[in-house]
Motif scaffolding. Structure first.
Motif, PDB file in Angstrom:
ATOM      1  N   GLU A  28       0.836  -1.202   0.000  1.00 43.74           N
ATOM      2  CA  GLU A  28       0.000   0.000   0.000  1.00 43.74           C
ATOM      3  C   GLU A  28       0.878   1.263   0.000  1.00 43.74           C
ATOM      4  O   GLU A  28       0.669   2.187  -0.773  1.00 43.74           O
ATOM      5  N   GLY A  29       1.900   1.268   0.852  1.00 40.55           N
ATOM      6  CA  GLY A  29       2.786   2.426   0.944  1.00 40.55           C
ATOM      7  C   GLY A  29       3.565   2.648  -0.344  1.00 40.55           C
ATOM      8  O   GLY A  29       3.699   3.772  -0.828  1.00 40.55           O
ATOM      9  N   MET A  30       4.072   1.552  -0.932  1.00 42.82           N
ATOM     10  CA  MET A  30       4.860   1.685  -2.164  1.00 42.82           C
ATOM     11  C   MET A  30       3.976   2.154  -3.315  1.00 42.82           C
ATOM     12  O   MET A  30       4.400   2.952  -4.156  1.00 42.82           O
ATOM     13  N   MET A  31       2.731   1.681  -3.364  1.00 41.80           N
ATOM     14  CA  MET A  31       1.810   2.125  -4.423  1.00 41.80           C
ATOM     15  C   MET A  31       1.546   3.622  -4.294  1.00 41.80           C
ATOM     16  O   MET A  31       1.536   4.355  -5.290  1.00 41.80           O
ATOM     17  N   LEU A  32       1.317   4.078  -3.073  1.00 36.46           N
ATOM     18  CA  LEU A  32       1.028   5.500  -2.864  1.00 36.46           C
ATOM     19  C   LEU A  32       2.207   6.365  -3.274  1.00 36.46           C
ATOM     20  O   LEU A  32       2.038   7.400  -3.922  1.00 36.46           O
ATOM     21  N   VAL A  33       3.433   5.923  -2.911  1.00 39.02           N
ATOM     22  CA  VAL A  33       4.621   6.693  -3.300  1.00 39.02           C
ATOM     23  C   VAL A  33       4.715   6.754  -4.827  1.00 39.02           C
ATOM     24  O   VAL A  33       4.952   7.821  -5.404  1.00 39.02           O
ATOM     25  N   GLY A  34       4.491   5.607  -5.476  1.00 39.11           N
ATOM     26  CA  GLY A  34       4.524   5.580  -6.939  1.00 39.11           C
ATOM     27  C   GLY A  34       3.477   6.515  -7.533  1.00 39.11           C
ATOM     28  O   GLY A  34       3.750   7.279  -8.471  1.00 39.11           O
ATOM     29  N   ALA A  35       2.272   6.470  -6.972  1.00 37.84           N
ATOM     30  CA  ALA A  35       1.178   7.303  -7.494  1.00 37.84           C
ATOM     31  C   ALA A  35       1.530   8.784  -7.370  1.00 37.84           C
ATOM     32  O   ALA A  35       1.381   9.558  -8.322  1.00 37.84           O
ATOM     33  N   ALA A  36       2.027   9.195  -6.196  1.00 35.38           N
ATOM     34  CA  ALA A  36       2.329  10.609  -5.966  1.00 35.38           C
ATOM     35  C   ALA A  36       3.477  11.076  -6.860  1.00 35.38           C
ATOM     36  O   ALA A  36       3.405  12.137  -7.498  1.00 35.38           O
ATOM     37  N   VAL A  37       4.547  10.263  -6.933  1.00 35.47           N
ATOM     38  CA  VAL A  37       5.708  10.662  -7.735  1.00 35.47           C
ATOM     39  C   VAL A  37       5.335  10.752  -9.217  1.00 35.47           C
ATOM     40  O   VAL A  37       5.756  11.676  -9.925  1.00 35.47           O
ATOM     41  N   GLY A  38       4.500   9.805  -9.677  1.00 37.37           N
ATOM     42  CA  GLY A  38       4.070   9.833 -11.080  1.00 37.37           C
ATOM     43  C   GLY A  38       3.376  11.142 -11.418  1.00 37.37           C
ATOM     44  O   GLY A  38       3.686  11.793 -12.426  1.00 37.37           O
ATOM     45  N   VAL A  39       2.444  11.549 -10.573  1.00 35.11           N
ATOM     46  CA  VAL A  39       1.711  12.790 -10.827  1.00 35.11           C
ATOM     47  C   VAL A  39       2.663  13.992 -10.744  1.00 35.11           C
ATOM     48  O   VAL A  39       2.610  14.910 -11.563  1.00 35.11           O
ATOM     49  N   TRP A  40       3.550  13.958  -9.783  1.00 36.50           N
ATOM     50  CA  TRP A  40       4.488  15.060  -9.571  1.00 36.50           C
ATOM     51  C   TRP A  40       5.325  15.306 -10.830  1.00 36.50           C
ATOM     52  O   TRP A  40       5.423  16.417 -11.341  1.00 36.50           O
ATOM     53  N   VAL A  41       5.918  14.214 -11.357  1.00 34.68           N
ATOM     54  CA  VAL A  41       6.778  14.340 -12.539  1.00 34.68           C
ATOM     55  C   VAL A  41       5.976  14.881 -13.715  1.00 34.68           C
ATOM     56  O   VAL A  41       6.439  15.747 -14.462  1.00 34.68           O
ATOM     57  N   GLY A  55       2.495   8.383   4.599  1.00 33.42           N
ATOM     58  CA  GLY A  55       2.902   9.717   5.033  1.00 33.42           C
ATOM     59  C   GLY A  55       3.751  10.429   3.992  1.00 33.42           C
ATOM     60  O   GLY A  55       3.483  11.581   3.639  1.00 33.42           O
ATOM     61  N   VAL A  56       4.755   9.737   3.470  1.00 32.44           N
ATOM     62  CA  VAL A  56       5.657  10.355   2.496  1.00 32.44           C
ATOM     63  C   VAL A  56       4.893  10.789   1.252  1.00 32.44           C
ATOM     64  O   VAL A  56       5.095  11.887   0.725  1.00 32.44           O
ATOM     65  N   SER A  57       3.956   9.942   0.786  1.00 24.39           N
ATOM     66  CA  SER A  57       3.217  10.284  -0.435  1.00 24.39           C
ATOM     67  C   SER A  57       2.356  11.522  -0.188  1.00 24.39           C
ATOM     68  O   SER A  57       2.224  12.393  -1.059  1.00 24.39           O
ATOM     69  N   ALA A  58       1.779  11.618   1.014  1.00 15.49           N
ATOM     70  CA  ALA A  58       0.963  12.802   1.325  1.00 15.49           C
ATOM     71  C   ALA A  58       1.840  14.057   1.297  1.00 15.49           C
ATOM     72  O   ALA A  58       1.434  15.105   0.791  1.00 15.49           O
ATOM     73  N   TYR A  59       3.074  13.917   1.780  1.00 10.28           N
ATOM     74  CA  TYR A  59       4.003  15.040   1.803  1.00 10.28           C
ATOM     75  C   TYR A  59       4.401  15.447   0.391  1.00 10.28           C
ATOM     76  O   TYR A  59       4.375  16.628   0.024  1.00 10.28           O
ATOM     77  N   ILE A  60       4.739  14.431  -0.440  1.00  8.50           N
ATOM     78  CA  ILE A  60       5.131  14.709  -1.824  1.00  8.50           C
ATOM     79  C   ILE A  60       4.001  15.418  -2.549  1.00  8.50           C
ATOM     80  O   ILE A  60       4.213  16.368  -3.315  1.00  8.50           O
ATOM     81  N   GLY A  61       2.757  14.970  -2.302  1.00 10.84           N
ATOM     82  CA  GLY A  61       1.620  15.442  -3.086  1.00 10.84           C
ATOM     83  C   GLY A  61       1.013  16.738  -2.587  1.00 10.84           C
ATOM     84  O   GLY A  61      -0.015  17.183  -3.098  1.00 10.84           O
ATOM     85  N   LYS A  62       1.651  17.366  -1.589  1.00 10.71           N
ATOM     86  CA  LYS A  62       1.079  18.570  -0.987  1.00 10.71           C
ATOM     87  C   LYS A  62       0.774  19.675  -2.001  1.00 10.71           C
ATOM     88  O   LYS A  62      -0.277  20.299  -1.984  1.00 10.71           O
TER      89      LYS A  62
END
Lengths: 511, 306
Positions: free
Chosen positions: B39-52, B101-108
């Protein structure tokens, strides 16, 4: 000629133990060299160091005249050192040929490798089907796979770690033929064992270890078992003393037509098993493991209740459907095969472990534990049965196999059972402790109790039992008096050939 | 688009993130490692994908970065569980929470801002075939990638020596070590692969499925992937089937809700879970089959003998 392998002052220390202390030995090409020693003498550690599975703290290894600098299993395989482990290093969920493919370099060609496996297995008379899953193989077949796997590499040095502990006498004879053939082709063999007769039959030279040190070298064929044993044990082998068996008129334990169905495809169903054990005698059940021993013992101890109550009787009472606690109240005691986990709770104190079955002797009142009584009981067992441990507060897992076994056997005997069932009484126990346990079992039977021993060690059964039964594929043989039979006949029964004793068996171990 | 086509394509699309994440986890578990942090790895992937994508870089690069981010996240687990031999359950749960947590931070900075979605790939001729075209050849490239990866993973695990080594390490790392395989190194590689696959699954959600970042947008898909692997008895084809079943039931119950079925929506929403578990348990109840496919050393820390 350079020796194939030379060890110079190899030492290996673990916290609190010196496993190997300045061990030196040398093996010539084509030589079969025995490494003899009791359990815990450091044999297996030394072999793992030679193979490179663990590293030595000090010392030097020279192979064919060249010192080995950085060692590891991969280096071993490159040099031509192969090892057959005591506990097989095979993967059960994959096929024979896939297991072998993991150990050979070169392209991943299962079809081609299968052909090679068949060739080698025919050449050395070790039949195996490369496409079967290891899961479905018997222990003997698994060992063949291990050996064929080593042979495919054209080894220069083959290490065998107690290879015969799971084999019938006939299979041992067959294995020895293969090994002699290999040696005649120039392969050196390191043969680890604590069985003197085998070493005398097979090996040219021997290095004897005791407590991690070399205590001597010998030519086994010219030496005597007594001399070798003295080097191994440091004293003469203890002997067991039998009184005359005076059996009770009625059986104490009686099994009539016990049948079970296999609970999965890998289990064994028991087929119409019937036998009696009388008070005052020891009855042994021989057999290669996995032939229904576990299932039978589980039915007898009460772990698995039987379908009908009357198939098992204890002092005339039908107990087939009673649980283990109920049967114990009627005078049954039981020493299971697994010491840690079944026989004792590993992280618990010895006094707690003594109480597991001894609580009937007044250690619990109104649900409250009488600590003093439990501690006294545990200390008493430790003193009587010569258990070496750090007091009754030592945890079970801290004891050596032999000491824990003495404790568990003592705990059960002190219950003064009418019937005692013992599974593998001396597995992994050193010679001294084994003799002690055997004598304790004999003494218990001579005091009037019925003792049933399930074991794979034929020598042990012949030493202590009055009568023998053989279990094979869930069926049990008629009982034979120890005096009227020999290892060959029992060995044949173990392989499932219901041969009458008049047929001469071929190719046994020369003694 | 008729109803059948809508349900069929909806099923394939809903199943895709599960297929990525579950196939990755399957390989990890086959090597004897249990990483509960999908779940955590998917969220990080999702957030980073949108960010890029949000900063203006092309979508393929966004997808690649999501996979790398998932792999990096899995390294947190790898170091804890493989090097420091922490309890694998605890390390995996830690990663699940950490990733959230990290994905929420990235996606702020870009939460709920729509981005350009990954478009279906138009394949000349094939997409134009009547009936079959819209059914089979009207998906975005990641859907096809998930099928290709399914084929590659099945081939890798059961036909190559490397796959054989991964499976045997999952059965007995001690025996694999004894014959000279670097167990911990191989497990690290496999864990990284599992992380990259989870990252891809997450990116599919945030780049193709609903093209924007919302906190916690995986909504439990990581946990479902984890369950799929177990109920599929560690067989890739069953994972694929289970993912379709789950996706299909999700789409069906949505259609049911839209049609105003007289069942409480809570009951309908629980249908995909119940149906998937029941069906996979029934097809995987053969004990021998389970015994042969279960990675015996799963979640047991391994320390090579010295």
């Amino acid at each position: 000629m350079n020796p194939r392998l030379e060890l110079r002052d190899i030492s290996k220390r673990y916290p609190g133990v010196v496993a190997n202390d300045q061990v030196s030995l040398s093996v010539m090409p084509g030589e079969i060299h025995a490494v003899l020693g009791e359990n815990g003498a450091g044999k297996s550690t030394l072999m793992k160091i030679i193979y490179g599975a663990i590293g030595a703290d000090e010392g030097e290894m020279v192979f064919d005249g060249t010192p080995i600098a950085a060692h590891g299993p991969a280096v071993s395989r490159a040099l031509g050192i192969e090892m057959v482990y005591q506990h097989f290093a095979l993967f059960e969920s994959v096929s024979v040929v896939e297991n072998i493919a993991l150990c050979v370099s070169g392209p991943f060609d299962l079809a081609g490798l299968s052909v090679q496996v068949r060739d080698v297995s025919e050449k050395y008379g070790l039949p195996i089907d490369p496409h079967r899953l290891v899961h479905d193989l018997s222990v003997g077949e698994r060992q063949r796979v291990e050996i064929v796997r080593c042979l495919l590499q054209d080894p220069k040095l083959l290490i065998l770690d107690e290879p015969t502990s799971v084999l019938t006498p006939q299979a041992v004879a067959k294995l020895f033929e293969t090994l002699r053939q290999l040696a005649s082709e120039g392969c050196s063999l390191l043969y680890i064992s604590h069985k003197l007769d085998e070493v005398q039959a097979l090996c040219d030279t021997a290095t004897v270890l005791r407590n991690g040190r070399v205590t001597g070298t010998a030519e086994p064929k010219k030496s005597t078992p007594t001399k070798l044993a003295r080097m191994m044990v440091g004293a003469d082998l203890p002997e067991t003393h039998h009184g005359k068996a005076i059996t009770s008129g009625k059986p104490k334990l009686s099994v009539k037509g016990l049948m079970t169905s296999a609970d999965d495809q890998f289990g064994i169903g028991l087929k119409n098993i019937s036998f009696d054990v009388f008070g005052g005698e020891i009855v042994g059940i021989a057999g290669v493991s996995g032939n229904g021993q576990a299932e039978l013992v589980s039915c007898l101890s009460g772990e698995t209740p039987t379908k009908t109550a009357h198939v098992i009787t204890l002092d005339g009472a039908d107990v087939g459907q009673m649980d283990a606690g109920h049967r114990r109240r009627l005078g049954l005691a039981f020493v299971p095969e697994e010491r840690l986990g079944r026989g004792a709770v590993p992280p618990h104190h010895l006094s707690d472990n003594a109480m597991l079955t001894g609580h009937r002797l007044g250690m619990v009142k109104n649900g409250m534990i009488n600590r003093g009584a439990a501690n006294a009981y545990a200390s008493d067992i430790m003193q009587k049965y010569n258990v070496k441990a750090n007091g009754h507060e030592a945890v079970a897992s801290s004891l050596s196999g032999g000491n824990l076994q003495k404790f568990i056997v003592g705990r059960e005997i002190e219950l003064a059972p009418h019937v005692l069932i013992v599974s593998q009484p001396t597995w992994g126990v050193d010679v001294g402790a084994a003799a002690f346990v055997r004598q304790a079992l004999i003494d218990l039977s001579r005091s009037g109790a019925a003792v049933l021993v399930v074991s794979e060690e034929l020598d042990e059964l012949f030493e202590i039992c009055d009568r023998l039964l053989v279990i094979c594929q869930g069926e049990i043989s008629p009982s034979v008096d120890r005096a009227d039979t020999d290892v060959e006949e029992i060995g044949l029964l173990m392989t499932g050939l219901n041969t009458p004793s008049s047929v001469a068996p071929s190719g046994g171990i020369s003694r | 688009m008729d109803l059948f086509t809508a349900i069929f394509t909806g099923t394939i699309i809903a199943a895709t993130p599960l297929i990525f994440a579950a196939l990755g986890e399957l390989v990890v578990e086959k090597s004897g490692v249990l990483n509960l942090g999908i779940e955590g790895m998917m969220l990080v992937g999702a957030a980073v994908g949108v960010w890029v994508s949000y900063v203006g870089l092309p979508l393929p690069l966004a997808i690649l970065c999501a996979a790398v981010a998932g792999a990096l996240a899995s390294l947190v687990f790898g170091v804890l569980a493989l090097t420091f031999l922490t309890n694998q359950y605890a390390a995996g749960l830690a990663l699940a929470i950490f990733g959230t947590g990290v994905s929420a931070y990235i996606g702020k900075g870009f939460g709920s801002t729509p981005i350009d979605a990954l478009k279906p790939l138009v394949i000349p001729f094939l997409t134009d075939i009547p009936v079959l075209g819209p059914l089979l050849f009207n998906y975005d490239p990641l859907v096809y990638l998930s099928f290709i990866l399914f084929g590659l993973i099945s081939w890798f695990l059961y036909k190559t020596k490397a796959g054989l080594i991964v499976r045997t390490i999952g059965e007995s790392p001690d025996a694999a070590h004894a014959i000279g395989y670097p167990v911990i190194k191989i497990r690290y590689l496999v864990v990284l692969f599992g992380g990259a696959m989870a990252g891809l699954g997450g990116a599919y959600l945030s780049i193709a499925y609903t093209p924007l970042w919302v906190e916690n947008m995986t909504a439990g898909k990581g946990w479902i992937s984890l369950a799929l692997v177990v109920f599929a008895a560690w067989r890739p084809a069953r994972v694929l089937f289970g993912a379709w079943l789950f996706g299909g039931m999700t789409i069906l119950q949505l259609q049911g809700q839209a049609l105003g079925l007289a069942l409480p929506s809570e009951v309908l929403s629980s249908l995909p879970y119940i149906a998937t578990i029941v069906v996979l348990v029934i097809i995987s109840r053969n004990r021998q089959f389970l015994a042969l496919n279960f990675p015996t050393s799963l979640a047991k820390p391994f320390r090579p003998a010295r």
